[in-house]
Design an enzyme around this catalytic site. Structure first.
Site, PDB file in Angstrom:
ATOM      1  N   LEU A   4      -1.578  -8.363  -4.673  1.00 37.20           N
ATOM      2  CA  LEU A   4      -2.571  -8.461  -3.614  1.00 37.20           C
ATOM      3  C   LEU A   4      -3.161  -9.868  -3.595  1.00 37.20           C
ATOM      4  CD1 LEU A   4      -4.132  -6.818  -1.446  1.00 37.20           C
ATOM      5  CD2 LEU A   4      -5.918  -6.510  -3.166  1.00 37.20           C
ATOM      6  N   TYR A  55      -7.216  -0.885   4.120  1.00 38.03           N
ATOM      7  CA  TYR A  55      -8.648  -0.805   3.823  1.00 38.03           C
ATOM      8  C   TYR A  55      -9.141  -2.126   3.259  1.00 38.03           C
ATOM      9  CZ  TYR A  55      -7.913  -0.433  -1.253  1.00 38.03           C
ATOM     10  OH  TYR A  55      -7.585  -0.680  -2.565  1.00 38.03           O
ATOM     11  N   ARG A  98       3.028  15.465  13.637  1.00 37.30           N
ATOM     12  CA  ARG A  98       3.610  14.729  12.524  1.00 37.30           C
ATOM     13  C   ARG A  98       5.020  14.273  12.863  1.00 37.30           C
ATOM     14  NH1 ARG A  98       6.999  15.451   8.203  1.00 37.30           N
ATOM     15  NH2 ARG A  98       6.444  14.371   6.250  1.00 37.30           N
ATOM     16  N   LYS A 134      -2.885  -4.523   1.849  1.00 38.41           N
ATOM     17  CA  LYS A 134      -3.895  -3.668   1.201  1.00 38.41           C
ATOM     18  C   LYS A 134      -3.897  -2.292   1.871  1.00 38.41           C
ATOM     19  CE  LYS A 134      -8.588  -3.959  -0.700  1.00 38.41           C
ATOM     20  NZ  LYS A 134      -8.199  -4.028  -2.116  1.00 38.41           N
ATOM     21  N   GLU A 147      -0.335  -7.307 -11.913  1.00 34.87           N
ATOM     22  CA  GLU A 147      -1.785  -7.249 -11.694  1.00 34.87           C
ATOM     23  C   GLU A 147      -2.335  -5.993 -12.340  1.00 34.87           C
ATOM     24  OE1 GLU A 147      -2.368  -7.236  -7.452  1.00 34.87           O
ATOM     25  OE2 GLU A 147      -0.815  -5.747  -7.142  1.00 34.87           O
ATOM     26  N   ARG A 186      -8.252 -11.033   5.535  1.00 33.46           N
ATOM     27  CA  ARG A 186      -7.203 -10.232   4.890  1.00 33.46           C
ATOM     28  C   ARG A 186      -6.960  -8.933   5.638  1.00 33.46           C
ATOM     29  NH1 ARG A 186      -7.802  -8.760  -1.346  1.00 33.46           N
ATOM     30  NH2 ARG A 186      -9.463  -7.447  -0.495  1.00 33.46           N
TER      31      ARG A 186
END
Length: 285
Positions: free
Chosen positions: A205, A33, A101, A149, A181, A52
């Site tokens: 990140l 995301y 799945r 991310k 972070e 990114r």
């Protein structure tokens, strides 16, 4: 007001948006995301977020479903139709729905693409920028590819709730004695004219706001030192702050109950926030 959202090429009311229960984003957190801030109806550092996004997709082997122009058009359409002056646009790309799945995935599955807006009037006028954040430190037990991310945000969410339960604003992750972070931000300490922050690696990140703020800091004649630092160093620092796409630059005035510096925002973080917002507004699209 019902928002208009984007789902796999279609704009529709949020109440009508549907994603399969077999989507790997839902079953496996197999997706990435980005969040782009909107100030004055324009997108902040949009190209950085697209770069990114591409990196995250490449690291997971997910094909990018849209071109740069298509991503921009979708963002602008949602900002316009939802009448967003200040806020955010969230985008998510998952590996898609393979039909059932399974831990392994096959070829030829179309990624699932979702975008929606969040209306945040006065986003740049957060009063906490004047008072500063208080944080706690907690062990970092996340997976080893924090540079991607992904939508795997369970532990950061738990950390936010730990902070809330402790009566503070956020938590800083600590691994092998060093700060990595924050739950949703990059972190920094200040000693004199020197800004200290952890270097880029798989451990953190690669913040888009981080890159811009460090660039502006260098232009403003601050010394940048990219190295590891401990919680004890943070407690002994003159200042501390965080950066993120939605909170920009935020002073941190306390960690684990110990005041940082004077216990109030110092000179560096507010100045960098001012510079960042000024420059980003000028460059917004």
């Amino acid at each position: 007001m019902t928002r208009t959202v984007y789902l796999n090429g279609t704009y529709l009311p949020e109440t009508e948006a549907r994603v399969s229960i077999f989507d790997r984003g839902f079953l496996m957190a197999d997706g990435v995301y980005e969040v782009t801030s909107v100030l004055g109806g324009r997108l902040i550092d949009f190209s950085g977020h697209l770069i990114r996004l591409q990196r995250s997709l490449d690291e997971l082997g997910i094909s990018n479903p849209l071109t740069s122009d298509e991503w921009l058009a979708a963002h602008r359409e949602l900002v316009a139709v939802n009448k967003i002056t200040d806020g955010m646009v969230y985008l998510q790309v998952t590996r898609g729905n393979p039909g059932d799945r399974d831990f392994a995935w096959g070829e030829g599955v179309a990624p699932t693409v979702v975008l929606f807006t969040q209306d945040k009037p006065g986003l740049a006028d957060n009063p906490q920028a004047l008072t500063g954040l208080r944080v706690i430190s907690i062990p970092d037990i996340r997976w080893g590819r924090r540079d991607i991310k992904t939508v795997q945000l369970l532990y950061p969410s738990m950390a936010k709730m730990m902070a809330k339960k402790a009566g503070v604003d956020d938590a800083w992750f600590v691994e092998d004695g060093n700060v990595t972070e924050g739950t949703s931000n990059n972190v920094y300490i200040v000693k004199g004219n020197k800004i200290i922050t952890r270097p880029l690696s798989n451990d953190i990140l690669h913040g888009i706001t981080r890159a811009a703020v460090l660039r502006f800091a260098k232009e403003a004649q601050f010394e940048i030192e990219e190295r590891l630092f401990t919680v004890e160093e943070a407690k002994a620092a003159d200042e501390a702050f965080t950066t993120s796409a939605s909170a920009f630059v935020m002073p941190v005035v306390e960690i684990d109950g110990a005041a940082i510096g004077t216990g109030k925002p110092g000179r560096v973080a507010p100045r960098l926030r001012e510079i960042y917002l000024d420059e980003m507004r000028k460059a917004a699209i």
